[in-house]
Design a protein around this motif. Structure first.
Motif, PDB file in Angstrom:
ATOM      1  N   ALA A 119       7.712  -3.486   1.014  1.00  0.00           N
ATOM      2  CA  ALA A 119       6.816  -3.400  -0.140  1.00  0.00           C
ATOM      3  C   ALA A 119       6.506  -4.806  -0.629  1.00  0.00           C
ATOM      4  O   ALA A 119       7.391  -5.655  -0.712  1.00  0.00           O
TER       5      ALA A 119
ATOM      6  N   VAL B 296       0.168  -2.829  -8.694  1.00  0.00           N
ATOM      7  CA  VAL B 296      -0.069  -2.256  -7.374  1.00  0.00           C
ATOM      8  C   VAL B 296       0.949  -2.834  -6.394  1.00  0.00           C
ATOM      9  O   VAL B 296       1.333  -3.988  -6.506  1.00  0.00           O
ATOM     10  N   TYR B 297       1.386  -2.009  -5.433  1.00  0.00           N
ATOM     11  CA  TYR B 297       2.204  -2.523  -4.346  1.00  0.00           C
ATOM     12  C   TYR B 297       1.799  -1.820  -3.062  1.00  0.00           C
ATOM     13  O   TYR B 297       1.214  -0.733  -3.086  1.00  0.00           O
ATOM     14  N   GLY B 298       2.073  -2.462  -1.954  1.00  0.00           N
ATOM     15  CA  GLY B 298       1.738  -1.871  -0.664  1.00  0.00           C
ATOM     16  C   GLY B 298       2.736  -2.306   0.381  1.00  0.00           C
ATOM     17  O   GLY B 298       3.487  -3.268   0.193  1.00  0.00           O
TER      18      GLY B 298
ATOM     19  N   ILE C  85      -3.350  -7.058   0.343  1.00  0.00           N
ATOM     20  CA  ILE C  85      -3.995  -5.754   0.547  1.00  0.00           C
ATOM     21  C   ILE C  85      -4.816  -5.734   1.828  1.00  0.00           C
ATOM     22  O   ILE C  85      -5.080  -4.658   2.371  1.00  0.00           O
TER      23      ILE C  85
ATOM     24  N   VAL D  17      -2.623  -4.097   4.418  1.00  0.00           N
ATOM     25  CA  VAL D  17      -2.094  -2.764   4.129  1.00  0.00           C
ATOM     26  C   VAL D  17      -2.926  -1.708   4.850  1.00  0.00           C
ATOM     27  O   VAL D  17      -4.162  -1.736   4.811  1.00  0.00           O
TER      28      VAL D  17
ATOM     29  N   LYS E 207      -4.227   2.234   5.524  1.00  0.00           N
ATOM     30  CA  LYS E 207      -4.612   3.379   4.694  1.00  0.00           C
ATOM     31  C   LYS E 207      -3.387   4.241   4.376  1.00  0.00           C
ATOM     32  O   LYS E 207      -2.566   4.507   5.236  1.00  0.00           O
TER      33      LYS E 207
ATOM     34  N   GLN F 157      -0.962   3.346   2.369  1.00  0.00           N
ATOM     35  CA  GLN F 157       0.229   2.537   2.135  1.00  0.00           C
ATOM     36  C   GLN F 157       0.118   1.634   0.906  1.00  0.00           C
ATOM     37  O   GLN F 157       0.874   0.684   0.756  1.00  0.00           O
ATOM     38  N   LEU F 158      -0.853   1.927   0.011  1.00  0.00           N
ATOM     39  CA  LEU F 158      -1.034   1.156  -1.218  1.00  0.00           C
ATOM     40  C   LEU F 158      -0.831   2.105  -2.394  1.00  0.00           C
ATOM     41  O   LEU F 158      -1.379   3.213  -2.401  1.00  0.00           O
ATOM     42  N   PHE F 159      -0.038   1.656  -3.403  1.00  0.00           N
ATOM     43  CA  PHE F 159       0.369   2.564  -4.464  1.00  0.00           C
ATOM     44  C   PHE F 159       0.307   1.922  -5.848  1.00  0.00           C
ATOM     45  O   PHE F 159       0.470   0.716  -5.995  1.00  0.00           O
TER      46      PHE F 159
ATOM     47  N   PRO G 298      -0.913   7.112  -4.576  1.00  0.00           N
ATOM     48  CA  PRO G 298      -1.675   6.301  -3.621  1.00  0.00           C
ATOM     49  C   PRO G 298      -2.972   5.763  -4.223  1.00  0.00           C
ATOM     50  O   PRO G 298      -3.584   6.391  -5.082  1.00  0.00           O
TER      51      PRO G 298
ATOM     52  N   VAL H  91      -7.009   1.799  -0.371  1.00  0.00           N
ATOM     53  CA  VAL H  91      -6.926   0.389  -0.018  1.00  0.00           C
ATOM     54  C   VAL H  91      -8.305  -0.196   0.284  1.00  0.00           C
ATOM     55  O   VAL H  91      -8.595  -1.348  -0.077  1.00  0.00           O
TER      56      VAL H  91
END
Length: 173
Positions: free
Chosen positions: A86, A95-97, A142, A145, A147, A149-151, A158, A161
């Motif tokens: 992450a 946001v994190y991915g 990003i 990252v 598709k 996998q970004l939150f 989700p 992205v």
């Protein structure tokens, strides 16, 4: 030395390829100090690149709890292994991915005196080095990252992205 305002996603400077520093001057030293002050002024700040404070120069700092690493005109000269973890960014708050990065990197850089030096990093330090050097090339995490996998860090829902990448390139989107 001063804490500086961190530029947010959509600011065009974050997508610029930064110019190399021709010589280590008093202004470059001040920039290093300001970057260090800015990352040390808050929690969960492991690194910062000059474009994140609006300066398109190849300068960054990293401090993942092992001491401050200063980078001037850094270039990754060696990488090996692979890790996925992450990642977040001060310029993309909330946001994190999940990003795939090298497990180990060796970086050629200049120190404060203008001497060529090498910095090595593994695990989280390697991630930080790669993340900050990406900033110097106008690349945001990003962009790495995949598709799905970004939150949103507040509720783990989700985020699209591709929409986030388009927004980072065109804030009017």
């Amino acid at each position: 030395m001063a804490e500086r305002m961190i530029r947010q996603i959509g600011d065009p400077v974050l997508r610029q390829s930064c110019k190399p520093v021709p010589a280590v001057t008093a202004n470059v030293i001040k920039l290093l100090n300001d970057l260090a002050d800015t990352i040390h002024s808050g929690e969960n700040r492991a690194g910062l690149a000059a474009p994140q404070i609006g300066i398109a120069k190849r300068v960054a700092v990293v401090d993942y709890g092992t001491g401050l690493i200063e980078l001037i005109n850094p270039v990754i000269v060696e990488r090996s292994g692979e890790q996925t973890g992450a990642e977040g960014c001060l310029s993309i708050p909330g946001v994190y991915g999940f990003v795939k990065r090298a497990q180990y990197v060796k970086v050629k850089t200049l120190d404060r005196a203008g001497n060529v030096t090498y910095v090595e990093g593994t695990d989280n330090v390697a991630v930080c080095l790669q993340h900050e050097i990406d900033h110097l090339d106008g690349v945001l995490y990003i962009d790495h990252v995949k598709k799905g996998q970004l939150f949103n860090e507040h509720n783990d829902k989700p985020i699209d992205v591709l929409k986030m990448i388009r927004m980072s390139r065109n804030p009017e989107f």
